[in-house]
Scaffold this motif. Sequence first.
Motif, PDB file in Angstrom:
ATOM      1  N   GLY A  50       0.806  -1.208   0.000  1.00 16.97           N
ATOM      2  CA  GLY A  50       0.000   0.000   0.000  1.00 16.97           C
ATOM      3  C   GLY A  50       0.837   1.255   0.000  1.00 16.97           C
ATOM      4  O   GLY A  50       1.809   1.361   0.723  1.00 16.97           O
ATOM      5  N   GLN A  51       0.436   2.239  -0.794  1.00 19.39           N
ATOM      6  CA  GLN A  51       1.157   3.500  -0.891  1.00 19.39           C
ATOM      7  C   GLN A  51       0.565   4.527   0.053  1.00 19.39           C
ATOM      8  O   GLN A  51      -0.640   4.717   0.092  1.00 19.39           O
ATOM      9  CB  GLN A  51       1.094   4.003  -2.328  1.00 19.39           C
ATOM     10  CG  GLN A  51       1.919   5.258  -2.569  1.00 19.39           C
ATOM     11  CD  GLN A  51       1.097   6.528  -2.429  1.00 19.39           C
ATOM     12  OE1 GLN A  51      -0.127   6.475  -2.395  1.00 19.39           O
ATOM     13  NE2 GLN A  51       1.757   7.656  -2.308  1.00 19.39           N
ATOM     14  N   GLN A  52       1.454   5.189   0.821  1.00 17.68           N
ATOM     15  CA  GLN A  52       1.002   6.271   1.688  1.00 17.68           C
ATOM     16  C   GLN A  52       1.785   7.547   1.420  1.00 17.68           C
ATOM     17  O   GLN A  52       1.211   8.621   1.374  1.00 17.68           O
ATOM     18  CB  GLN A  52       1.130   5.863   3.162  1.00 17.68           C
ATOM     19  CG  GLN A  52       0.196   4.709   3.541  1.00 17.68           C
ATOM     20  CD  GLN A  52       0.310   4.341   5.010  1.00 17.68           C
ATOM     21  OE1 GLN A  52       1.004   5.004   5.766  1.00 17.68           O
ATOM     22  NE2 GLN A  52      -0.367   3.284   5.409  1.00 17.68           N
ATOM     23  N   VAL A  53       3.087   7.413   1.179  1.00 13.06           N
ATOM     24  CA  VAL A  53       3.915   8.581   0.912  1.00 13.06           C
ATOM     25  C   VAL A  53       4.889   8.247  -0.214  1.00 13.06           C
ATOM     26  O   VAL A  53       5.092   7.080  -0.551  1.00 13.06           O
ATOM     27  CB  VAL A  53       4.702   9.030   2.168  1.00 13.06           C
ATOM     28  CG1 VAL A  53       3.750   9.499   3.259  1.00 13.06           C
ATOM     29  CG2 VAL A  53       5.585   7.907   2.687  1.00 13.06           C
ATOM     30  N   TYR A  54       5.506   9.298  -0.756  1.00 17.96           N
ATOM     31  CA  TYR A  54       6.415   9.138  -1.889  1.00 17.96           C
ATOM     32  C   TYR A  54       7.722   9.839  -1.559  1.00 17.96           C
ATOM     33  O   TYR A  54       7.754  11.049  -1.319  1.00 17.96           O
ATOM     34  CB  TYR A  54       5.767   9.750  -3.133  1.00 17.96           C
ATOM     35  CG  TYR A  54       6.426   9.413  -4.434  1.00 17.96           C
ATOM     36  CD1 TYR A  54       6.661   8.089  -4.806  1.00 17.96           C
ATOM     37  CD2 TYR A  54       6.808  10.419  -5.330  1.00 17.96           C
ATOM     38  CE1 TYR A  54       7.243   7.777  -6.017  1.00 17.96           C
ATOM     39  CE2 TYR A  54       7.386  10.112  -6.552  1.00 17.96           C
ATOM     40  CZ  TYR A  54       7.600   8.790  -6.888  1.00 17.96           C
ATOM     41  OH  TYR A  54       8.172   8.478  -8.094  1.00 17.96           O
ATOM     42  N   ILE A  55       8.808   9.101  -1.499  1.00 19.35           N
ATOM     43  CA  ILE A  55      10.124   9.643  -1.173  1.00 19.35           C
ATOM     44  C   ILE A  55      10.897   9.857  -2.469  1.00 19.35           C
ATOM     45  O   ILE A  55      11.053   8.928  -3.259  1.00 19.35           O
ATOM     46  CB  ILE A  55      10.899   8.689  -0.237  1.00 19.35           C
ATOM     47  CG1 ILE A  55      10.143   8.516   1.078  1.00 19.35           C
ATOM     48  CG2 ILE A  55      12.310   9.199   0.016  1.00 19.35           C
ATOM     49  CD1 ILE A  55      10.723   7.444   1.967  1.00 19.35           C
ATOM     50  N   ARG A  56      11.376  11.080  -2.677  1.00 20.03           N
ATOM     51  CA  ARG A  56      12.066  11.419  -3.904  1.00 20.03           C
ATOM     52  C   ARG A  56      13.446  11.986  -3.604  1.00 20.03           C
ATOM     53  O   ARG A  56      13.708  12.499  -2.520  1.00 20.03           O
ATOM     54  CB  ARG A  56      11.264  12.437  -4.727  1.00 20.03           C
ATOM     55  CG  ARG A  56       9.886  11.958  -5.130  1.00 20.03           C
ATOM     56  CD  ARG A  56       9.101  13.013  -5.892  1.00 20.03           C
ATOM     57  NE  ARG A  56       9.705  13.296  -7.182  1.00 20.03           N
ATOM     58  CZ  ARG A  56      10.282  14.443  -7.523  1.00 20.03           C
ATOM     59  NH1 ARG A  56      10.335  15.436  -6.646  1.00 20.03           N
ATOM     60  NH2 ARG A  56      10.809  14.613  -8.725  1.00 20.03           N
ATOM     61  N   GLY A  57      14.337  11.891  -4.604  1.00 24.56           N
ATOM     62  CA  GLY A  57      15.674  12.447  -4.441  1.00 24.56           C
ATOM     63  C   GLY A  57      16.542  12.143  -5.645  1.00 24.56           C
ATOM     64  O   GLY A  57      16.060  11.695  -6.682  1.00 24.56           O
ATOM     65  N   GLU A  58      17.848  12.382  -5.494  1.00 25.24           N
ATOM     66  CA  GLU A  58      18.803  12.124  -6.574  1.00 25.24           C
ATOM     67  C   GLU A  58      20.140  11.727  -5.976  1.00 25.24           C
ATOM     68  O   GLU A  58      20.453  12.055  -4.823  1.00 25.24           O
ATOM     69  CB  GLU A  58      18.976  13.359  -7.458  1.00 25.24           C
ATOM     70  CG  GLU A  58      19.527  14.570  -6.730  1.00 25.24           C
ATOM     71  CD  GLU A  58      19.567  15.804  -7.608  1.00 25.24           C
ATOM     72  OE1 GLU A  58      20.671  16.371  -7.756  1.00 25.24           O
ATOM     73  OE2 GLU A  58      18.493  16.182  -8.137  1.00 25.24           O
ATOM     74  N   VAL A  59      20.949  11.011  -6.786  1.00 23.11           N
ATOM     75  CA  VAL A  59      22.255  10.530  -6.339  1.00 23.11           C
ATOM     76  C   VAL A  59      23.328  11.072  -7.286  1.00 23.11           C
ATOM     77  O   VAL A  59      23.191  10.973  -8.510  1.00 23.11           O
ATOM     78  CB  VAL A  59      22.316   8.989  -6.323  1.00 23.11           C
ATOM     79  CG1 VAL A  59      23.585   8.521  -5.609  1.00 23.11           C
ATOM     80  CG2 VAL A  59      21.091   8.402  -5.654  1.00 23.11           C
ATOM     81  N   THR A  60      24.404  11.627  -6.717  1.00 23.81           N
ATOM     82  CA  THR A  60      25.517  12.148  -7.514  1.00 23.81           C
ATOM     83  C   THR A  60      26.842  11.693  -6.900  1.00 23.81           C
ATOM     84  O   THR A  60      26.880  11.173  -5.779  1.00 23.81           O
ATOM     85  CB  THR A  60      25.500  13.687  -7.564  1.00 23.81           C
ATOM     86  OG1 THR A  60      25.760  14.200  -6.239  1.00 23.81           O
ATOM     87  CG2 THR A  60      24.155  14.216  -8.052  1.00 23.81           C
ATOM     88  N   ASP A  61      27.929  11.899  -7.651  1.00 26.39           N
ATOM     89  CA  ASP A  61      29.256  11.679  -7.078  1.00 26.39           C
ATOM     90  C   ASP A  61      29.742  12.962  -6.400  1.00 26.39           C
ATOM     91  O   ASP A  61      28.983  13.939  -6.285  1.00 26.39           O
ATOM     92  CB  ASP A  61      30.238  11.189  -8.143  1.00 26.39           C
ATOM     93  CG  ASP A  61      30.479  12.224  -9.246  1.00 26.39           C
ATOM     94  OD1 ASP A  61      30.056  13.390  -9.087  1.00 26.39           O
ATOM     95  OD2 ASP A  61      31.095  11.859 -10.264  1.00 26.39           O
ATOM     96  N   GLU A  62      31.009  12.988  -5.964  1.00 23.49           N
ATOM     97  CA  GLU A  62      31.518  14.151  -5.227  1.00 23.49           C
ATOM     98  C   GLU A  62      31.516  15.428  -6.062  1.00 23.49           C
ATOM     99  O   GLU A  62      31.519  16.532  -5.519  1.00 23.49           O
ATOM    100  CB  GLU A  62      32.962  13.896  -4.743  1.00 23.49           C
ATOM    101  CG  GLU A  62      33.142  12.633  -3.942  1.00 23.49           C
ATOM    102  CD  GLU A  62      33.747  11.525  -4.787  1.00 23.49           C
ATOM    103  OE1 GLU A  62      34.763  10.966  -4.356  1.00 23.49           O
ATOM    104  OE2 GLU A  62      33.200  11.233  -5.859  1.00 23.49           O
ATOM    105  N   HIS A  63      31.536  15.268  -7.396  1.00 22.10           N
ATOM    106  CA  HIS A  63      31.603  16.423  -8.285  1.00 22.10           C
ATOM    107  C   HIS A  63      30.230  16.840  -8.800  1.00 22.10           C
ATOM    108  O   HIS A  63      30.131  17.669  -9.700  1.00 22.10           O
ATOM    109  CB  HIS A  63      32.528  16.119  -9.464  1.00 22.10           C
ATOM    110  CG  HIS A  63      33.882  15.634  -9.058  1.00 22.10           C
ATOM    111  ND1 HIS A  63      34.798  16.441  -8.399  1.00 22.10           N
ATOM    112  CD2 HIS A  63      34.480  14.413  -9.180  1.00 22.10           C
ATOM    113  CE1 HIS A  63      35.897  15.749  -8.147  1.00 22.10           C
ATOM    114  NE2 HIS A  63      35.725  14.518  -8.608  1.00 22.10           N
ATOM    115  N   GLY A  64      29.194  16.249  -8.246  1.00 22.76           N
ATOM    116  CA  GLY A  64      27.847  16.615  -8.653  1.00 22.76           C
ATOM    117  C   GLY A  64      27.359  15.926  -9.912  1.00 22.76           C
ATOM    118  O   GLY A  64      26.284  16.247 -10.416  1.00 22.76           O
ATOM    119  N   LYS A  65      28.105  14.949 -10.434  1.00 25.88           N
ATOM    120  CA  LYS A  65      27.682  14.231 -11.634  1.00 25.88           C
ATOM    121  C   LYS A  65      26.655  13.168 -11.249  1.00 25.88           C
ATOM    122  O   LYS A  65      26.888  12.372 -10.338  1.00 25.88           O
ATOM    123  CB  LYS A  65      28.877  13.574 -12.302  1.00 25.88           C
ATOM    124  CG  LYS A  65      28.515  12.799 -13.569  1.00 25.88           C
ATOM    125  CD  LYS A  65      29.736  12.130 -14.172  1.00 25.88           C
ATOM    126  CE  LYS A  65      29.342  11.304 -15.384  1.00 25.88           C
ATOM    127  NZ  LYS A  65      30.513  10.619 -15.975  1.00 25.88           N
TER     128      LYS A  65
END
Length: 609
Positions: A50-65
């Motif tokens: 069951g869905q209640q919330v949605y977790i969002r984000g992004e992953v980068t390396d140390e240089h922001g790539k």
Amino acid sequence: MLTKNHKLNTKDAFPLTSPLFCTLAVNLSALNNRLPLWLCCLLLPFWGFGQQVYIRGEVTDEHGKPLANVAILQHSTGYVIRAGAAGGFGILSNRHVDTLTFSMDGFLSRRLPARANEYLKVELKRKPATAGSMSRLASFTQNLSRDFQQPWLTGNETYVSLVENGFVPSGAFPSTGIRLNVDRASYSNVRRFLKMNTPVPPDAVRIEEMINYFNFRYEEPPPGETFSVKSLLTNCPWNSQNQLMLVQLASRKIAPDSLPPSHLTFLIDVSGSMDMPNRLPLLKSGFRSLVQNLRDKDSVSIVVYGGTIGVWLPTAGGNEKEKIFRAIDSLEPGGSTPGESGVKLAYSVAQNHFIKNGNNRVILATDGDFNVGLRSEAELENLIATQTRAGVYLTCLGVGMGNYKDSRIQALAQKGHGNFAYIDSYAEAEKVLLHEFMQTLYTVADNASFTVHFDPAFVKHYRLIGFDNKVGAIHDPLATIEGGEIGSAYASLLLFELEPQVADLHQTIPARFHIQYHLPGDGKMLQRDFAKPINFIPWTALEKEYQLAGSVALFGMLLRNSRYTRNLDFEDVLRLARPALGNGNPSQLEFITLVQQARHIYGKRKKRK
């Protein structure tokens, strides 16, 4: 892709026999960072919670790539989700605060709390050089600094991907290591250019692959040995002041009656770019040749990617050759090239049909023009690193011209603990997949590398011929050498140009050799040392095969416009090669034809200048 934690990376969450669900499984993680909340609700039946919330984000390396395909473990459910192509992710959770662990090959893992009302930005740091380098070296000289190698480049503007190895002083840098492999793709690719009456791009010329295309003078190692090493010295045919050291390595031959059962997963690119006579038809012919070698205890699955991504043939035994032939013959090209999805699905199929103590291999056949999903070499290497299963090897077959992506296919093969061939004709398809079936598909050693230790008392300078490194690897301070896969009954010939410290190296030990490798399926590192006096044999007294190998090396250097052969031309190659021909050997006769064609092509270029 969603998998239970206790079965991480071993099985898709959706039935493999349904192309619709396979496509959904491999693509969902790349899209979920862009899915609106209402659409996530509609997808709940596929996830099973069951869905209640949605977790969002992004992953980068140390240089922001952005980092693609990062594995994200959701602790509340035990599921693993993959970050998308742009590093973004979106995860359904029944908790407002959840815990996520981010992991990726070559990077340090991170465990973080995640809140539904906060956009999570995750930065992963690379592991130390021995574990996390993205750049892979073909050869490595111990303690040789990048500054020392800089003069080998053309300033900061290098227009070819490979940098020719230069002379190294043995007093300062006595040891050099080499990645061993069975790749020979460069020779057939060079042949394709010359037959088209076209100059060869210098970065298409890998001299070690051209030399080893011929499998010179194979002699089986002594009983109980995986490798044998033989060495000799002779005159350097392109520099009378120097000498040439030839080192012959040979791997053991697996007896046909002791071959383990095989499951082969054919991963075939059927996209629109394959719709040419020298692409999909060539591959279909090659796969038919391979199937002829299958025994009753062997099996095959076929996965396709293009307009359709799915399992074309779930599985068929070696005693069902006609069934396999019909599946191969029915392949038709069309659509885009979603290579990422195809690779993921093929490894899932291979794992589902995994044979314990058997020969398990994915065979990828493509022109390398991945235009959907991950595209860069770094992204492709990350993909293979996360998808390669223990004990599943990868063979890559490249075809095509114009948009052929040699570097991408080579990167996949190296990262997938496998080998790489280029198919430019029906004869080459038959050579690789029928006549060299054992060398291509049956491994006798993994992670194999070879180290040469020169004695400064006898050798002043040395230069490794071939095994040139990519410019990016030389610039990368974290770059490491990584061993390769060696097949059954394979001979590899290494050439070093030496500037002697003494006038006569006869019956001396100018170099000692060290080889290290793993046996297939065994994590234990095995090592052998070889050291004995090396005989000097004048060039004119050499076995013909070694003379021909020297002429192939000179041919490669001329095609690469080597600074060490500026006073020579293709006529010099012919003078070396003609006396070295075997009795009617077709591949050797063809080599003479290629040199003559190169003389014609490059001669015209000089006249125009």
